[in-house]
Scaffold this active site. Structure first.
Site, PDB file in Angstrom:
ATOM      1  N   ASP A  78      46.003  85.413 -10.102  1.00 25.06           N
ATOM      2  CA  ASP A  78      46.852  85.307 -11.295  1.00 25.06           C
ATOM      3  C   ASP A  78      47.385  86.693 -11.635  1.00 25.06           C
ATOM      4  O   ASP A  78      46.629  87.650 -11.769  1.00 25.06           O
ATOM      5  CB  ASP A  78      46.030  84.747 -12.467  1.00 25.06           C
ATOM      6  CG  ASP A  78      46.896  84.461 -13.695  1.00 25.06           C
ATOM      7  OD1 ASP A  78      46.994  83.277 -14.072  1.00 25.06           O
ATOM      8  OD2 ASP A  78      47.453  85.405 -14.281  1.00 25.06           O
ATOM      9  N   ASP A 105      53.208  82.543 -11.657  1.00 27.76           N
ATOM     10  CA  ASP A 105      52.366  83.728 -11.471  1.00 27.76           C
ATOM     11  C   ASP A 105      50.944  83.450 -11.007  1.00 27.76           C
ATOM     12  O   ASP A 105      50.118  84.344 -11.012  1.00 27.76           O
ATOM     13  CB  ASP A 105      52.371  84.589 -12.746  1.00 27.76           C
ATOM     14  CG  ASP A 105      51.225  84.265 -13.680  1.00 27.76           C
ATOM     15  OD1 ASP A 105      50.923  83.069 -13.850  1.00 27.76           O
ATOM     16  OD2 ASP A 105      50.636  85.215 -14.218  1.00 27.76           O
ATOM     17  N   GLU A 106      50.646  82.225 -10.621  1.00 28.42           N
ATOM     18  CA  GLU A 106      49.286  81.980 -10.141  1.00 28.42           C
ATOM     19  C   GLU A 106      49.261  80.951  -9.034  1.00 28.42           C
ATOM     20  O   GLU A 106      50.128  80.075  -8.956  1.00 28.42           O
ATOM     21  CB  GLU A 106      48.368  81.544 -11.284  1.00 28.42           C
ATOM     22  CG  GLU A 106      48.833  80.306 -11.981  1.00 28.42           C
ATOM     23  CD  GLU A 106      47.888  79.827 -13.087  1.00 28.42           C
ATOM     24  OE1 GLU A 106      46.659  79.845 -12.881  1.00 28.42           O
ATOM     25  OE2 GLU A 106      48.403  79.426 -14.131  1.00 28.42           O
TER      26      GLU A 106
HETATM   27  P1  TTP Z   1      49.877  83.851 -17.998  1.00 24.59           P
HETATM   28  O1  TTP Z   1      49.299  84.062 -16.634  1.00 24.59           O
HETATM   29  O2  TTP Z   1      49.145  82.943 -18.919  1.00 24.59           O
HETATM   30  O3  TTP Z   1      50.003  85.230 -18.750  1.00 24.59           O
HETATM   31  P2  TTP Z   1      50.372  86.651 -18.186  1.00 24.59           P
HETATM   32  O4  TTP Z   1      50.511  86.662 -16.721  1.00 24.59           O
HETATM   33  O5  TTP Z   1      51.543  87.171 -18.937  1.00 24.59           O
HETATM   34  O6  TTP Z   1      49.123  87.516 -18.643  1.00 24.59           O
HETATM   35  P3  TTP Z   1      47.631  87.478 -18.052  1.00 24.59           P
HETATM   36  O7  TTP Z   1      47.378  88.872 -17.545  1.00 24.59           O
HETATM   37  O8  TTP Z   1      46.779  87.133 -19.212  1.00 24.59           O
HETATM   38  O9  TTP Z   1      47.599  86.461 -16.965  1.00 24.59           O
HETATM   39  O10 TTP Z   1      51.337  83.302 -17.890  1.00 24.59           O
HETATM   40  C1  TTP Z   1      52.215  83.717 -16.861  1.00 24.59           C
HETATM   41  C2  TTP Z   1      53.620  83.876 -17.405  1.00 24.59           C
HETATM   42  O11 TTP Z   1      54.054  82.661 -17.983  1.00 24.59           O
HETATM   43  C3  TTP Z   1      53.726  84.904 -18.477  1.00 24.59           C
HETATM   44  O12 TTP Z   1      53.930  86.205 -17.947  1.00 24.59           O
HETATM   45  C4  TTP Z   1      54.889  84.415 -19.305  1.00 24.59           C
HETATM   46  C5  TTP Z   1      54.862  82.919 -19.128  1.00 24.59           C
HETATM   47  N1  TTP Z   1      54.307  82.294 -20.335  1.00 24.59           N
HETATM   48  C6  TTP Z   1      55.187  81.890 -21.338  1.00 24.59           C
HETATM   49  O13 TTP Z   1      56.399  82.008 -21.202  1.00 24.59           O
HETATM   50  N2  TTP Z   1      54.671  81.321 -22.472  1.00 24.59           N
HETATM   51  C7  TTP Z   1      53.318  81.172 -22.679  1.00 24.59           C
HETATM   52  O14 TTP Z   1      52.893  80.674 -23.731  1.00 24.59           O
HETATM   53  C8  TTP Z   1      52.428  81.603 -21.631  1.00 24.59           C
HETATM   54  C9  TTP Z   1      50.937  81.477 -21.820  1.00 24.59           C
HETATM   55  C10 TTP Z   1      52.973  82.156 -20.489  1.00 24.59           C
HETATM   56 MG    MG Z   2      49.043  85.772 -15.490  1.00 27.99          MG
END
Ligand code: TTP
Ligand code: MG
Length: 398
Positions: free
Chosen positions: A9, A104-105
């Site tokens: 992720d 992103d994952e």
């Molecule tokens: P996430 O993997 O939940 O968050 P992240 O990658 O920004 O941070 P982390 O280091 O905690 O993993 O979500 C991936 C992407 O999805 C994030 O960069 C932006 C998008 N996203 C939104 O647009 N709205 C949301 O509510 C969430 C949770 C994510």
């Molecule tokens: Mg993330």
């Protein structure tokens, strides 16, 4: 054999891409979501911004109040999708079994990759290093024997985490985690569990499984399995997901074979109609059966050629269903799907195939007519005998 499942992720993904593309933003609070005066919400923000208590889904105005010096940027979806593609491409070089969950994952099944690329841990480190050096981004990794534990692990030491869960440290890691961290536990289930005094995964593991099923039905059983760190879901590639399928859950579990065969035909017809509408033909037929204990069995077969004919799909689906060892158990759900649309292999003509092709052409014409009629008069206008009976039984609430 223990599987090697990895979950990767990206850290603060959208914000990290912005920081990479605009080096002046590095080390600063970056908030992705738009203008501070807009009514939108925060998509995500850099870890520097998280120190101010900003998080995803927070109103942008609120984020601005908390951090007026922050850098507020709009969402550039196309750019993130492009970077996501590059990340998935790196992963795909180590295993064909990559299941992207979002931009992103992804899950990776590395069980079969070790002989070629070395231990799974080493592969994970190499992937993270390449994401950093080639794309300038940071990722967190979880490595475990199954999906549930791998996803949990990748989140434990963000950002830049690399957590390995094995049989040895599993119980200790799960012990004090809140039950909300279990896959499938939403606010409703959480409230139920709180009521019976269960707050952590450790407490759930020590609970009486019968009490759990009494309270929560089959999902109680599943949750208990997860609390023991057990999860046998497979990593499904995009290819697997590219399928056209239909399934049905019965209100009353059934073991009436004839009825089930009829349902299978009915499902097959829906699938075939959708395939033809989408102009798709597939060579892989999959049947899924879930028994009343929530055990899910899937059986699949790859045909020598692609098809969109219900006769062919049904013939195979019925054969597959008959191979499933149902025991004395009743069936709760049955489904059929067609995948494997990729048509790179030329269809080989066998001795009788030319004849078959003529027949296929006639059948094709017939189907076209049937589909047109369905379009005109609704999907139920033409149903074969058995599936018409099924329809009647559903109407009567069976
Ligand atoms: P996430 O993997 O939940 O968050 P992240 O990658 O920004 O941070 P982390 O280091 O905690 O993993 O979500 C991936 C992407 O999805 C994030 O960069 C932006 C998008 N996203 C939104 O647009 N709205 C949301 O509510 C969430 C949770 C994510
Ligand atoms: Mg993330």
């Amino acid at each position: 054999m223990e599987r090697k499942i990895m979950h990767i992720d990206m850290d603060a993904f959208f914000a990290a891409v912005e920081q990479h593309d605009n080096p002046a933003y590095q080390g600063k609070p970056v908030i992705v979501g738009g203008d501070p005066n807009s009514r939108g919400v925060v998509s995500t923000c850099s870890y520097e911004a998280r120190k101010f208590g900003i998080h995803s889904a927070m109103p942008i105005g609120e984020a601005f109040r908390r951090c007026p010096q922050g850098i507020f940027v709009p969402v550039r979806g196309r750019r993130y999708a492009e970077v996501s593609g590059a990340i998935m491409k790196i992963m795909n070089q180590y295993t064909p079994l990559v299941e992207p969950l979002s931009l992103d994952e992804a899950f990776l099944d590395l069980s079969g990759s070790e002989r070629l690329f070395g231990p799974a841990e080493q592969i994970g480190r190499e992937i993270v290093n390449r994401i950093r050096s080639e794309l300038g981004l940071s990722a967190s990794v979880g490595l475990a024997p199954n999906k549930f534990l791998a996803k949990l692990a990748s989140d434990l030491e963000k950002p830049g985490g690399f957590v390995i869960i094995t049989a040895d440290n599993m119980a200790e890691i799960l012990e004090d985690l809140p039950i909300g961290r279990l896959w499938g536990v939403g606010p409703k289930t959480e409230a139920h569990l709180f009521e019976i005094g269960i707050r952590t995964i450790g407490m759930l593991r020590r609970a009486n499984p019968t009490l759990l099923t009494d309270r929560l039905g089959e999902s109680g059983r599943q949750l208990y399995q997860l609390s023991l760190g057990r999860d046998d879901r497979q990593v499904e590639t995009e290819e697997d997901q590219k399928s056209v399928g239909h399934e049905i859950t019965f209100q009353d579990d059934t073991d009436d074979r004839e009825f089930l065969a009829g349902v299978l035909l009915w499902l097959t017809e829906q699938v075939a109609v959708r395939l033809r509408r989408l102009n798709l033909k597939g060579r892989v037929i999959t049947v899924k059966i879930r028994d009343l204990n929530f055990n899910t069995l899937t059986k699949r077969v790859t045909l020598g050629k692609t098809t969109d004919f219900e006769e062919e799909i049904f013939r195979e689906a019925l054969r597959l269903a008959e191979q499933v060892k149902w025991g004395a158990k009743k069936v709760r759900l049955i489904g059929v799907s067609v995948s494997g649309f990729d048509d790179r292999k030329p269809e080989q003509l066998g001795l009788f195939d030319e004849l078959d092709q003529e027949n296929d052409k006639d059948l094709g014409k017939l189907h076209q007519t049937v589909d047109e009629l369905r379009d005109r008069f609704g999907a139920d206008i033409i149903l074969k005998g058995t599936s018409l009976q099924i329809k009647e039984r559903f109407k009567q609430g069976h």
